[in-house]
Write a protein that holds these residues in place. Structure first.
Motif, short mmCIF file in Angstrom:
data_model
loop_
_atom_site.label_atom_id
_atom_site.label_comp_id
_atom_site.label_asym_id
_atom_site.label_seq_id
_atom_site.Cartn_x
_atom_site.Cartn_y
_atom_site.Cartn_z
N ASN A 193 0.73 -1.19 0.07
CA ASN A 193 -0.03 -0.04 0.18
C ASN A 193 0.87 1.32 0.03
O ASN A 193 0.26 2.50 0.03
N GLY A 194 2.13 1.11 -0.04
CA GLY A 194 2.99 2.39 -0.16
C GLY A 194 3.75 2.74 1.25
O GLY A 194 4.54 3.57 1.33
N THR A 195 3.28 2.04 2.01
CA THR A 195 3.83 2.47 3.52
C THR A 195 5.10 2.30 3.66
O THR A 195 5.41 0.95 3.20
N ALA A 196 5.96 2.85 4.49
CA ALA A 196 7.47 2.45 4.74
C ALA A 196 7.49 1.65 5.82
O ALA A 196 6.82 2.06 6.92
N ASN A 197 8.10 0.64 5.79
CA ASN A 197 8.50 -0.25 7.02
C ASN A 197 9.65 0.20 7.60
O ASN A 197 10.85 0.43 7.06
N LYS A 312 7.54 8.86 -1.17
CA LYS A 312 7.70 8.75 -2.62
C LYS A 312 8.33 7.47 -3.01
O LYS A 312 8.50 7.05 -3.93
N ARG A 313 8.30 6.51 -1.87
CA ARG A 313 8.83 5.11 -2.20
C ARG A 313 10.24 5.16 -2.61
O ARG A 313 10.52 4.28 -3.43
N ILE A 314 10.95 6.29 -2.16
CA ILE A 314 12.47 6.25 -2.49
C ILE A 314 13.29 5.76 -1.34
O ILE A 314 13.17 6.37 -0.20
N ASP A 315 13.98 4.71 -1.43
CA ASP A 315 14.77 4.22 -0.16
C ASP A 315 16.24 4.63 -0.33
O ASP A 315 17.07 4.47 -1.22
N ASP A 316 16.45 5.58 0.91
CA ASP A 316 17.92 5.90 1.07
C ASP A 316 18.22 5.63 2.55
O ASP A 316 17.84 6.25 3.45
#
Length: 432
Positions: A193-197, A312-316
């Motif tokens: 669903n787009g939420t960050a874990n 924005k679902r960008i993982d840094d």
């Protein structure tokens, strides 16, 4: 011994020691990033830092330095100084060209280390070596030439970037953003669903020690950029550096207590680093009060930037873009607002910011230079990763990522008992 010889000797010692302090920052990057990522990927962080130092230094020696500081061609690129040979007489300093190369080499190694954190836990080691060559041999040297080299077009317009908020941090930060987008998020970082874990850091004490080492090295980064042991602005530069870092960390402590009802340790660590990044461009040109303001703004902006990337679902994984890209941009523009002519005069330049009677001229130049560096860094990194992916996969396989890059790529865990090591080694051999 005459005074000129004595001054040259002192300047050489100062610059070499400053370069050593900056190189020590690689230990800071290693500990910071290893502490922020999961235990199964700590060795991969260390190996990438060794790539930064080894390949970065060699490539910068062979041709990066020439493209950056060689004899100017149309304000765009250097054309001499390959392997430190050819015409470098235009570099008119009290130190030798070798000494100057060493100092600048420490800078270029720091740039690639910024990108390293953004692609942690999933980049192919072979691809990372190729990108290191691209960054240290072309992407960074060309941008650096525009601003720092004799004849560079942005420097000729009057852009100020004393120690690299734009050249190093904005460039590195937006390169990191492009790399993170191209390579994609870690497995399990985002839900359907787009939420960050939350991916908990493996060792926050280790990360904090890394941040303290970076903080220490930053005094070489900023004060060392005077390139002179007798420059009267060294003390002021050190003070603004300290105040901005302290302000960035303090602002994060207070802001996260209000926002999350608890002081967030990773944010606080990055908040101090954001303050350091933000003051790097103007450390010689702004007042102590302005340094405190710059640090606070950078620290808070870093929190919002981190949240924005996750939305924005960008993982840094280490916050490379939020710390370096955002804070580097703020610091570059802040010079156009807060530069004071009496301070800039001591550092060898007489510029005034908007709030000190200079109008919008300097701010406009800073904005132009910043946008140029951002577009260059983002676009060339995007292209580089796409081209590299045609040669070798930029991302490790799913199995390698799940097992961890330490064992999957390098064949050794960071922490293990003997029986664990035997079991993991057998797993690696079976995979092969």
């Amino acid at each position: 011994m005459d005074l000129n010889t004595l001054a040259s000797g002192l300047d050489t010692i100062w610059v070499v020691l400053s370069a050593a302090m900056i190189l020590l920052m690689e230990g800071g990057f290693a500990l910071l990033e290893a502490g922020f990522v999961r235990q199964k990927n700590a060795v991969s962080i260390i190996m990438k830092v060794f790539v930064d130092i080894t390949f970065g230094a060699l490539i910068f020696f062979f041709f990066g330095f020439a493209l950056m500081y060689g004899k100017d061609a149309a304000g765009l690129i250097g054309t001499s100084g390959f392997m430190m040979g050819g015409d470098l007489t235009h570099i008119n300093l009290t130190i030798t060209h070798d000494t100057y190369w060493l100092f600048q080499c420490a800078f270029v190694i720091a740039v690639i280390s910024i990108v390293s954190g953004a692609v942690a836990e999933r980049i192919n080691f072979h691809a990372y070596i190729l990108f290191t060559i691209a960054m240290t041999g072309l992407i960074y040297p060309v941008a650096g030439h525009w601003i720092w080299a004799v004849g560079g077009w942005l420097g000729s317009l009057g852009m100020i970037d004393f120690a690299g908020s734009a050249v190093i941090h904005a460039l590195g930060g937006f390169s990191a953003l492009a790399a993170a987008i191209v390579i994609g998020p870690r497995i399990g970082k985002f839900s359907e669903n787009g939420t960050a874990n939350i991916v908990p850091p493996s060792n926050l004490p280790l990360a904090s020690v890394g941040a303290f080492i970076l903080w220490f090295g930053w005094f070489g980064f900023n004060s060392g950029s005077t390139l002179s042991a007798t420059n009267g602005s060294i003390g002021h530069i050190a003070v603004t550096t300290m105040l901005s870092a302290a302000s960035g960390g303090a602002a994060c402590i207070l802001f996260t207590m209000l926002r999350y009802r608890k002081a967030d340790p990773p944010m606080v660590i990055n908040g101090s680093l954001a303050g350091l990044v933000g003051i790097t461009a103007g450390c010689a040109f702004v007042s102590d009060a302005a340094a405190i303001l710059i640090g606070a703004v950078c620290g808070i902006a870093m929190v919002f930037a981190t949240e924005f990337l996750e939305s924005k679902r960008i993982d840094d994984p280490v916050g490379a873009f939020a710390v370096h890209g955002v804070s580097g941009s703020i610091g570059t523009l802040a010079v156009g607002l807060f530069a004071q002519p009496e301070l800039a005069g001591k550092a060898g330049q007489g510029y005034s910011g908007l709030f000190y009677g200079g109008g919008v001229s300097l701010l406009g130049i800073q904005a132009l230079g910043l946008i140029t560096v951002i577009v260059w860094g983002f676009a060339t990194t995007w292209i580089a990763f796409k081209l590299i992916n045609r040669l070798v996969p930029v991302r490790v396989s799913r199995d390698e990522e799940l097992v961890g890059l330490d064992v999957g790529i390098h064949g050794v865990p960071a922490y293990s008992q003997e029986h664990d090591f035997i079991e993991l080694t057998q797993l690696t051999l079976d995979k092969r």
